[in-house]
Design a protein around this motif. Sequence first.
Motif, short mmCIF file in Angstrom:
data_model
loop_
_atom_site.label_atom_id
_atom_site.label_comp_id
_atom_site.label_asym_id
_atom_site.label_seq_id
_atom_site.Cartn_x
_atom_site.Cartn_y
_atom_site.Cartn_z
N MET A 1 48.39 -22.76 -93.12
CA MET A 1 49.11 -22.47 -94.33
C MET A 1 48.14 -21.92 -95.36
N LEU A 2 48.53 -20.80 -95.92
CA LEU A 2 47.67 -20.11 -96.87
C LEU A 2 47.36 -20.97 -98.09
N ALA A 3 48.30 -21.75 -98.55
CA ALA A 3 48.09 -22.56 -99.75
C ALA A 3 46.97 -23.58 -99.57
N LYS A 4 46.79 -24.13 -98.37
CA LYS A 4 45.76 -25.14 -98.12
C LYS A 4 44.40 -24.53 -97.78
N ALA A 5 44.38 -23.29 -97.40
CA ALA A 5 43.14 -22.64 -96.98
C ALA A 5 42.23 -22.39 -98.18
N GLU A 6 40.93 -22.66 -98.00
CA GLU A 6 39.96 -22.41 -99.07
C GLU A 6 39.41 -21.00 -99.01
N ILE A 7 39.14 -20.51 -97.80
CA ILE A 7 38.60 -19.16 -97.63
C ILE A 7 39.48 -18.42 -96.62
N VAL A 8 40.02 -17.29 -97.03
CA VAL A 8 40.81 -16.44 -96.14
C VAL A 8 40.25 -15.03 -96.22
N VAL A 9 40.03 -14.43 -95.06
CA VAL A 9 39.46 -13.09 -95.01
C VAL A 9 40.35 -12.18 -94.17
N GLU A 10 40.22 -10.90 -94.42
CA GLU A 10 40.77 -9.90 -93.51
C GLU A 10 39.61 -9.51 -92.62
N ALA A 11 39.82 -9.58 -91.31
CA ALA A 11 38.70 -9.40 -90.39
C ALA A 11 39.10 -8.58 -89.17
N ARG A 12 38.07 -8.21 -88.41
CA ARG A 12 38.21 -7.55 -87.12
C ARG A 12 37.39 -8.36 -86.12
N VAL A 13 37.83 -8.45 -84.87
CA VAL A 13 37.07 -9.15 -83.83
C VAL A 13 36.11 -8.14 -83.19
N LYS A 14 34.80 -8.33 -83.45
CA LYS A 14 33.80 -7.46 -82.84
C LYS A 14 33.56 -7.84 -81.39
N SER A 15 33.56 -9.15 -81.12
CA SER A 15 33.39 -9.61 -79.74
C SER A 15 34.02 -10.98 -79.58
N LEU A 16 34.42 -11.28 -78.36
CA LEU A 16 35.06 -12.55 -78.04
C LEU A 16 34.52 -12.99 -76.69
N SER A 17 34.06 -14.23 -76.62
CA SER A 17 33.53 -14.72 -75.35
C SER A 17 33.90 -16.17 -75.13
N ILE A 18 33.92 -16.56 -73.86
CA ILE A 18 34.17 -17.94 -73.46
C ILE A 18 33.04 -18.32 -72.52
N GLY A 19 32.40 -19.47 -72.78
CA GLY A 19 31.31 -19.88 -71.92
C GLY A 19 30.87 -21.30 -72.21
N GLU A 20 29.90 -21.72 -71.46
CA GLU A 20 29.35 -23.06 -71.64
C GLU A 20 28.62 -23.12 -72.98
N SER A 21 28.89 -24.17 -73.73
CA SER A 21 28.32 -24.28 -75.07
C SER A 21 26.88 -24.79 -75.06
N GLY A 22 26.56 -25.63 -74.12
CA GLY A 22 25.25 -26.25 -74.12
C GLY A 22 25.21 -27.52 -74.95
N PHE A 23 26.31 -27.85 -75.64
CA PHE A 23 26.36 -29.07 -76.43
C PHE A 23 26.46 -30.28 -75.52
N LEU A 24 25.82 -31.35 -75.95
CA LEU A 24 25.92 -32.61 -75.23
C LEU A 24 27.04 -33.43 -75.85
N GLY A 25 27.86 -34.01 -75.03
CA GLY A 25 28.97 -34.81 -75.55
C GLY A 25 29.36 -35.86 -74.55
N THR A 26 30.50 -36.48 -74.78
CA THR A 26 31.00 -37.47 -73.85
C THR A 26 31.51 -36.76 -72.60
N LYS A 27 31.82 -37.54 -71.57
CA LYS A 27 32.28 -36.93 -70.33
C LYS A 27 33.62 -36.22 -70.50
N ASP A 28 34.38 -36.59 -71.54
CA ASP A 28 35.67 -35.95 -71.79
C ASP A 28 35.58 -34.80 -72.79
N SER A 29 34.41 -34.55 -73.34
CA SER A 29 34.25 -33.45 -74.30
C SER A 29 34.31 -32.12 -73.58
#
Length: 117
Positions: A1-29
Amino acid sequence: MLAKAEIVVEARVKSLSIGESGFLGTKDSPTRWIRADLEIKRVIKGKFLGNEATVYGTLYPPGPFMELTAMALSYGFDDRDTFEWELSRHEIGDDVALFSMNACNYHKFPDGAVGPR
């Protein structure tokens, strides 16, 4: 909702990727994260200095991934490659934060960004 948002921008997606983050977390993370590199065209609401931002998200809970993919594919097509996006800052430690895709409450994509489901 726009009213609750603090920062809203008009943007373009230069790149999009999906991969392993390398973050350590719980076994369910989730270990696979989505990364979207955005080119900021203008600030609609709030303050944001700079012309680029990187937004991170996980596959759970689901987000507007089909729309972001469509926007990444349309990068460079004038008048069809920009969208509105809330930059939702998520603190992950002392003086460390990221823009969270999953905490984004507001986004507006152009009509036809994704076909019928």
